[in-house]
Design an enzyme around this catalytic site. Structure first.
Site, PDB file in Angstrom:
ATOM      1  CG  HIS A   1       1.034  11.713  -3.947  1.00 38.65           C
ATOM      2  ND1 HIS A   1       0.887  13.047  -3.636  1.00 38.65           N
ATOM      3  CD2 HIS A   1      -0.041  11.081  -3.428  1.00 38.65           C
ATOM      4  CE1 HIS A   1      -0.228  13.207  -2.930  1.00 38.65           C
ATOM      5  NE2 HIS A   1      -0.819  12.037  -2.802  1.00 38.65           N
TER       6      HIS A   1
ATOM      7  CB  CYS B   1      -0.174  -7.817   4.896  1.00 41.54           C
ATOM      8  SG  CYS B   1      -1.239  -6.378   4.743  1.00 41.54           S
TER       9      CYS B   1
HETATM   10  O1  LIG Z   1      -2.380  10.570   3.154  1.00 43.52           O
HETATM   11  C1  LIG Z   1      -1.680   9.801   2.561  1.00 43.52           C
HETATM   12  C2  LIG Z   1      -1.924   9.617   1.111  1.00 43.52           C
HETATM   13  C3  LIG Z   1      -1.136   8.997   0.193  1.00 43.52           C
HETATM   14  C4  LIG Z   1      -1.705   9.127  -1.123  1.00 43.52           C
HETATM   15  C5  LIG Z   1      -2.882   9.804  -1.145  1.00 43.52           C
HETATM   16  C6  LIG Z   1      -3.797  10.190  -2.317  1.00 43.52           C
HETATM   17  O2  LIG Z   1      -3.522  11.534  -2.688  1.00 43.52           O
HETATM   18  O3  LIG Z   1      -5.140  10.069  -1.885  1.00 43.52           O
HETATM   19  C7  LIG Z   1      -3.615   9.320  -3.558  1.00 43.52           C
HETATM   20  F1  LIG Z   1      -2.407   9.450  -4.040  1.00 43.52           F
HETATM   21  F2  LIG Z   1      -3.833   8.079  -3.221  1.00 43.52           F
HETATM   22  F3  LIG Z   1      -4.487   9.696  -4.469  1.00 43.52           F
HETATM   23  S1  LIG Z   1      -3.269  10.247   0.412  1.00 43.52           S
HETATM   24  N1  LIG Z   1      -0.672   9.180   3.220  1.00 43.52           N
HETATM   25  C8  LIG Z   1      -0.445   7.811   3.035  1.00 43.52           C
HETATM   26  C9  LIG Z   1      -1.439   7.069   3.967  1.00 43.52           C
HETATM   27  N2  LIG Z   1      -1.584   7.803   5.225  1.00 43.52           N
HETATM   28  C10 LIG Z   1      -2.262   7.435   6.319  1.00 43.52           C
HETATM   29  C11 LIG Z   1      -2.863   6.194   6.505  1.00 43.52           C
HETATM   30  C12 LIG Z   1      -4.151   6.155   6.994  1.00 43.52           C
HETATM   31  C13 LIG Z   1      -4.747   4.941   7.192  1.00 43.52           C
HETATM   32  C14 LIG Z   1      -4.059   3.744   6.953  1.00 43.52           C
HETATM   33  C15 LIG Z   1      -2.748   3.803   6.433  1.00 43.52           C
HETATM   34  C16 LIG Z   1      -2.149   5.028   6.214  1.00 43.52           C
HETATM   35  C17 LIG Z   1      -2.242   8.503   7.173  1.00 43.52           C
HETATM   36  N3  LIG Z   1      -1.506   9.494   6.617  1.00 43.52           N
HETATM   37  C18 LIG Z   1      -1.097   9.026   5.462  1.00 43.52           C
HETATM   38  C19 LIG Z   1      -0.229   9.698   4.464  1.00 43.52           C
HETATM   39 ZN   LIG Z   2       0.350  -4.683   4.105  1.00 43.02          ZN
END
Ligand SMILES: O=C(c1ccc(C(O)(O)C(F)(F)F)s1)N1CCn2c(-c3ccccc3)cnc2C1
Ligand SMILES: [Zn+2]
Length: 413
Positions: A159, A25
């Site tokens: 993760h 996208c």
């Molecule tokens: O907080 C996470 C994370 C997934 C992986 C995370 C990490 O630990 O920062 C890594 F693996 F990338 F290093 S942090 N998720 C996925 C994205 N997310 C969001 C988003 C926030 C903004 C746009 C899209 C998603 C809110 N809450 C979440 C849960």
């Molecule tokens: Zn996308």
């Protein structure tokens, strides 16, 4: 001035292949884990001249064999190959996977889940490259070819579980590096420290019963209400690994947002005492930078400073004869992740760390943080008696704890 080629210095690993992993996208606003994160950090390390002071590793993709040090064959093939070369792989193995189909995302892209997007041409090579770079830095640090290292890589890994991609992660680079160090060089004791603001559920799971890999994580938990929800202090390992999994789980939301004072207290009272007692031969760091200022609550919300990451890096360099390798995990606010990465590379190169602000050095950790630290100490002092001593200073500011320590030494002598 060219560095004398015989003295080992800091190794850096980066490759533009990892920039190509992106959702079809093309909307970075919807996908915070985008190529700009890596591009900005690399640009910063170039413009500060730090790249020139380091030893630039020849980047390479991990082999399927290496991926299988932590992941199942089906997982390695599903996420490690793109349809262009999938004809070589044995499709029958895919049946074993819980997830064999990708889902259509609201943004129009394809993914494992709404966060973990899949680009059928570019994601597999990028994910393999992230693993290959991290593994090579770890191996070359172990053999003394380089002094320490920083893997500027994406997609992140902490993760990723043996059979599950999630949270922007496909392969657990840091965990694979640890397993390969064990298998190829019989490294006896490895510390994996995860300072990313999110709990590394994959890393915890992979080493949960292994006493030779001590996993310590410092993360926002909020009693399981912060992504990914795992990582409570009660999760201490299993079987032979009991006591070799330590979760410093912050709670209490953002009242107030945690900062350097809390991270310094965790380091002083829990992380370094246990790490010193464990006595690792090698230290691997899941270095995410989303705990810095500038990260909106769903992705962070704390206000740890870049100087604090430099301080933690410097502390970890006291272990394992300085054999420390950092691998980028999360972190999304471009200016602050560039500042933090720059700070860590400077410290790895032996430069003095930037000073922590005097107010943070003088500030005692907030009440929520003291509660979290005391919970870990109560649970883990069964396995780590050294924590008893540390418990007293959990309520002290950094300055007070240092002052008390000096006084104790003087009275003893
Ligand atoms: O907080 C996470 C994370 C997934 C992986 C995370 C990490 O630990 O920062 C890594 F693996 F990338 F290093 S942090 N998720 C996925 C994205 N997310 C969001 C988003 C926030 C903004 C746009 C899209 C998603 C809110 N809450 C979440 C849960
Ligand atoms: Zn996308």
């Amino acid at each position: 001035r060219r560095r004398a080629s015989n003295t080992p210095t800091t190794g850096l690993a980066f490759d533009s292949q990892m920039l190509k992993h992106s959702c079809i996208c093309g909307n970075n606003a919807v996908h915070p884990e985008h190529a700009g994160r890596l591009q900005s950090i690399w640009a910063r390390l170039l413009e500060t001249g730090l790249v020139q002071r380091c030893d630039r590793l020849r980047p390479r993709k991990a082999s399927t064999q290496e991926l299988q040090a932590c992941h199942s064959e089906a997982h390695a093939l599903l996420y490690g190959t793109s349809p262009l070369n999938r004809h070589k792989m044995d499709i029958s193995k895919l049946g074993a996977l819980p997830v064999t189909a990708f889902v259509r995302l609201p943004c129009g892209g394809i993914g494992v889940d709404s966060d973990t997007t899949w680009n059928e041409i570019y994601t597999a090579p990028a994910a393999r490259m992230a693993v290959g770079c991290t593994v090579d830095l770890a191996l070359r640090t172990w053999t003394g070819d380089i002094r320490n290292g920083f893997a500027i890589v994406r997609p992140p890994g902490h993760h990723a579980e043996p059979q599950q991609a999630m949270g922007f992660c496909f392969f657990n680079s840091v965990a694979i590096a640890a397993r390969i160090l064990q298998k190829e060089h019989r490294v006896h004791k490895i510390l994996i420290f995860d300072w990313d603001v999110h709990h590394g559920n994959g890393t915890q799971e992979i080493f949960y019963d292994d006493p030779r890999v001590l996993v310590i994580s410092l993360h926002r938990h909020d009693d399981g209400n912060f992504f990914p929800g795992t990582g409570s202090p009660a999760e201490c390992g299993a079987g032979a690994g009991l006591g070799f999994n330590i979760n410093v789980a912050w709670s209490g939301g953002l009242n107030p947002p945690l900062g350097d004072a809390e991270y310094l207290a965790a380091f002083r009272t829990i992380v370094m005492p246990i790490a010193r007692e464990f006595g690792p031969d090698m230290v691997l760091v899941s270095a995410g930078f989303a705990a810095t200022d500038g990260h909106a609550p769903p992705l962070g919300g704390y206000r740890v400073t870049p100087a604090c990451y430099g301080y933690m890096t410097r502390q970890l360099m006291q272990l394992a004869n300085g054999r420390v390798v950092l691998a980028l995990e999360g972190g999304y606010d471009l200016p602050s992740i560039c500042d933090a990465a720059e700070e860590c590379v400077r410290v790895l190169l032996g430069d003095p760390p930037s000073p922590i602000s005097p107010t943070e050095l003088a500030r005692p950790p907030c009440n929520n943080a003291v509660i979290a630290l005391q919970k870990v100490i109560a649970i883990q002092s069964l396995h780590w008696p050294c924590l008893q001593e540390a418990a007293k200073s959990a309520t002290c500011s950094h300055n007070d704890a240092v002052r008390n320590e000096k006084e104790d030494k003087e009275t003893v002598s």
